[in-house]
Write a protein that holds these residues in place. Structure first.
Motif, PDB file in Angstrom:
ATOM      1  N   GLY A 193      46.936 -51.689 -14.598  1.00  0.00           N
ATOM      2  CA  GLY A 193      47.349 -50.431 -15.215  1.00  0.00           C
ATOM      3  C   GLY A 193      46.326 -49.917 -16.207  1.00  0.00           C
ATOM      4  O   GLY A 193      45.986 -48.723 -16.220  1.00  0.00           O
ATOM      5  N   LEU A 194      45.795 -50.801 -17.060  1.00  0.00           N
ATOM      6  CA  LEU A 194      44.777 -50.377 -18.024  1.00  0.00           C
ATOM      7  C   LEU A 194      43.489 -49.951 -17.334  1.00  0.00           C
ATOM      8  O   LEU A 194      42.813 -49.020 -17.781  1.00  0.00           O
ATOM      9  CB  LEU A 194      44.490 -51.506 -19.014  1.00  0.00           C
ATOM     10  CG  LEU A 194      45.503 -51.708 -20.143  1.00  0.00           C
ATOM     11  CD1 LEU A 194      45.004 -52.763 -21.118  1.00  0.00           C
ATOM     12  CD2 LEU A 194      45.795 -50.409 -20.873  1.00  0.00           C
ATOM     13  N   ALA A 215      49.590 -53.905 -26.207  1.00  0.00           N
ATOM     14  CA  ALA A 215      49.356 -52.928 -27.270  1.00  0.00           C
ATOM     15  C   ALA A 215      47.997 -53.149 -27.924  1.00  0.00           C
ATOM     16  O   ALA A 215      47.260 -52.186 -28.204  1.00  0.00           O
ATOM     17  CB  ALA A 215      50.474 -53.018 -28.311  1.00  0.00           C
ATOM     18  N   ALA A 216      47.646 -54.414 -28.172  1.00  0.00           N
ATOM     19  CA  ALA A 216      46.369 -54.717 -28.813  1.00  0.00           C
ATOM     20  C   ALA A 216      45.198 -54.276 -27.942  1.00  0.00           C
ATOM     21  O   ALA A 216      44.247 -53.639 -28.431  1.00  0.00           O
ATOM     22  CB  ALA A 216      46.283 -56.211 -29.115  1.00  0.00           C
ATOM     23  N   TRP A 217      45.227 -54.604 -26.649  1.00  0.00           N
ATOM     24  CA  TRP A 217      44.131 -54.217 -25.768  1.00  0.00           C
ATOM     25  C   TRP A 217      44.076 -52.700 -25.572  1.00  0.00           C
ATOM     26  O   TRP A 217      42.983 -52.116 -25.446  1.00  0.00           O
ATOM     27  CB  TRP A 217      44.266 -54.920 -24.423  1.00  0.00           C
ATOM     28  CG  TRP A 217      43.907 -56.370 -24.451  1.00  0.00           C
ATOM     29  CD1 TRP A 217      44.737 -57.437 -24.261  1.00  0.00           C
ATOM     30  CD2 TRP A 217      42.607 -56.927 -24.696  1.00  0.00           C
ATOM     31  NE1 TRP A 217      44.044 -58.619 -24.378  1.00  0.00           N
ATOM     32  CE2 TRP A 217      42.737 -58.344 -24.640  1.00  0.00           C
ATOM     33  CE3 TRP A 217      41.358 -56.378 -24.960  1.00  0.00           C
ATOM     34  CZ2 TRP A 217      41.656 -59.190 -24.841  1.00  0.00           C
ATOM     35  CZ3 TRP A 217      40.274 -57.231 -25.157  1.00  0.00           C
ATOM     36  CH2 TRP A 217      40.431 -58.614 -25.092  1.00  0.00           C
ATOM     37  N   SER A 218      45.243 -52.053 -25.543  1.00  0.00           N
ATOM     38  CA  SER A 218      45.281 -50.593 -25.407  1.00  0.00           C
ATOM     39  C   SER A 218      44.623 -49.925 -26.603  1.00  0.00           C
ATOM     40  O   SER A 218      43.808 -49.000 -26.452  1.00  0.00           O
ATOM     41  CB  SER A 218      46.732 -50.112 -25.263  1.00  0.00           C
ATOM     42  OG  SER A 218      47.334 -50.621 -24.101  1.00  0.00           O
ATOM     43  N   HIS A 231      41.119 -47.695 -26.652  1.00  0.00           N
ATOM     44  CA  HIS A 231      41.077 -46.337 -27.191  1.00  0.00           C
ATOM     45  C   HIS A 231      40.189 -46.263 -28.429  1.00  0.00           C
ATOM     46  O   HIS A 231      39.470 -45.267 -28.627  1.00  0.00           O
ATOM     47  CB  HIS A 231      42.492 -45.864 -27.526  1.00  0.00           C
ATOM     48  CG  HIS A 231      42.547 -44.432 -27.951  1.00  0.00           C
ATOM     49  ND1 HIS A 231      42.083 -43.404 -27.158  1.00  0.00           N
ATOM     50  CD2 HIS A 231      42.995 -43.847 -29.097  1.00  0.00           C
ATOM     51  CE1 HIS A 231      42.247 -42.248 -27.784  1.00  0.00           C
ATOM     52  NE2 HIS A 231      42.787 -42.498 -28.969  1.00  0.00           N
ATOM     53  N   GLY A 232      40.230 -47.296 -29.253  1.00  0.00           N
ATOM     54  CA  GLY A 232      39.386 -47.313 -30.439  1.00  0.00           C
ATOM     55  C   GLY A 232      37.905 -47.283 -30.095  1.00  0.00           C
ATOM     56  O   GLY A 232      37.118 -46.602 -30.762  1.00  0.00           O
ATOM     57  N   ILE A 233      37.518 -48.007 -29.054  1.00  0.00           N
ATOM     58  CA  ILE A 233      36.112 -47.994 -28.629  1.00  0.00           C
ATOM     59  C   ILE A 233      35.717 -46.609 -28.124  1.00  0.00           C
ATOM     60  O   ILE A 233      34.622 -46.111 -28.415  1.00  0.00           O
ATOM     61  CB  ILE A 233      35.862 -49.062 -27.549  1.00  0.00           C
ATOM     62  CG1 ILE A 233      36.048 -50.462 -28.144  1.00  0.00           C
ATOM     63  CG2 ILE A 233      34.464 -48.913 -26.960  1.00  0.00           C
ATOM     64  CD1 ILE A 233      35.947 -51.571 -27.120  1.00  0.00           C
TER      65      ILE A 233
END
Length: 318
Positions: free
Chosen positions: A101-102, A229-232, A236-238
């Motif tokens: 999904g990611l 949530a952490a990987w999402s 997005h932060g990157i």
């Protein structure tokens, strides 16, 4: 001291998104009922109708520097983002469905409903955001299957015509109609309350989507949800960091348009890709929804903070 109108408008989007998730989890019935009438395309159309009403024809003329900004958005959104998604897919340790999904989220273009809203809220160039969103969605027709084929050897059968039809009906037609109405009726057709209509449309879209997805979200185990949530947020932060880095040297409106367009991702297209890959059930869709809400909330908070800070500076100078 009570907050003034500008502060309230600035924080309406993140506050509304928080209220949407609470209402969807505690009382999903109304959102599920509304979903059966398929209002989401209409809500997107309302956003672009209002944007058309707020746009003057002379603002649509090509401006120097747009090509450079669009090129940066293209590289970040459709080339670098899929590579980041591939790294997460192979090395995150998430369940295969969540990782898929990611990955699919990382290869899709920006969302139609919120890029322009966030850019306008933060004081960025909303017209540039609109053009970049449309251009990246059209190019995504080519890059999505290509990237999926290169990264995991699967692309499914993704026809470009439904997306072109959707873009025409939900974005181009309402936007042009809004500009025509402004041209015919003049600036008097624009009202102050219209500035909150796109924000409320985004919040309503999130509420309905989360309400219909409540069973899948609650079925996910707590540890998996936290990891997702952490990987999402990391992904997005990157993307936000890349946009900030690439935007150095740009004028502030262009920099904000790049920031709130190239780092966004469209959930409907991601789910459509999963359908084409015969993977539209279970964890993969949950990953798309979790990423969507978290990156929307993060960007809404960021845009609201920028808008509030700008309003404070204006008041200080007055």
């Amino acid at each position: 001291m009570l907050p003034d109108k500008e502060d309230i408008i600035a924080w309406l989007l993140p506050g509304g998104l928080c209220a949407a998730i609470m209402l969807a989890l505690l009382l999903p019935g109304p959102g599920v009922w509304l979903a059966q009438w398929q209002p989401l395309p209409w809500l997107v159309a309302v956003i672009f109708l209002v944007n058309g009403l707020q746009t003057r024809v002379h603002e649509l003329r090509p401006e120097a520097g747009f090509g450079r900004v669009f090129g940066l958005a293209l590289v970040i959104s459709l080339l670098l983002s899929p590579l980041l998604g591939a790294l997460l897919y192979h090395f995150s340790g998430l369940a295969p469905g969540l990782a898929l999904g990611l990955l699919v989220v990382s290869v899709v273009p920006p969302t139609l409903s919120s890029c322009v809203v966030l850019t306008r809220l933060s004081g960025g160039n909303a017209q540039w955001s609109l053009f970049m969103t449309l251009g990246l969605n059209l190019l995504g027709i080519i890059t999505i299957p290509l990237m999926l084929s290169l990264l995991i050897g699967s692309s499914g059968v993704l026809s470009p015509w439904p997306l072109l039809h959707k873009l025409s009906l939900m974005v181009l037609l309402p936007f042009v109609l809004g500009m025509v109405l402004r041209r015919l009726l003049g600036a008097r057709v624009v009202r102050r309350w219209m500035t909150v209509v796109p924000t409320l449309s985004v919040v309503t879209t999130a509420w309905i989507t989360l309400s219909t997805s409540r069973p899948a979200l609650l079925a996910l185990e707590g540890v998996d949800l936290l990891a997702l949530a952490a990987w999402s947020l990391l992904l997005h932060g990157i993307l936000l960091a890349l946009c900030r880095l690439a935007g150095r040297g740009l004028a502030r409106p262009a920099r904000l348009a790049l920031l709130f367009t190239a780092a966004q991702k469209t959930t409907p297209v991601a789910v459509s890709v999963l359908v084409a890959m015969s993977a539209a059930q279970g964890l993969a869709v949950v990953a798309c929804l979790v990423f969507h809400f978290l990156h929307m909330l993060a960007d809404a908070l960021l845009a609201s903070r920028i808008a509030a800070r700008t309003a404070a500076m204006v008041r200080a100078e007055a």
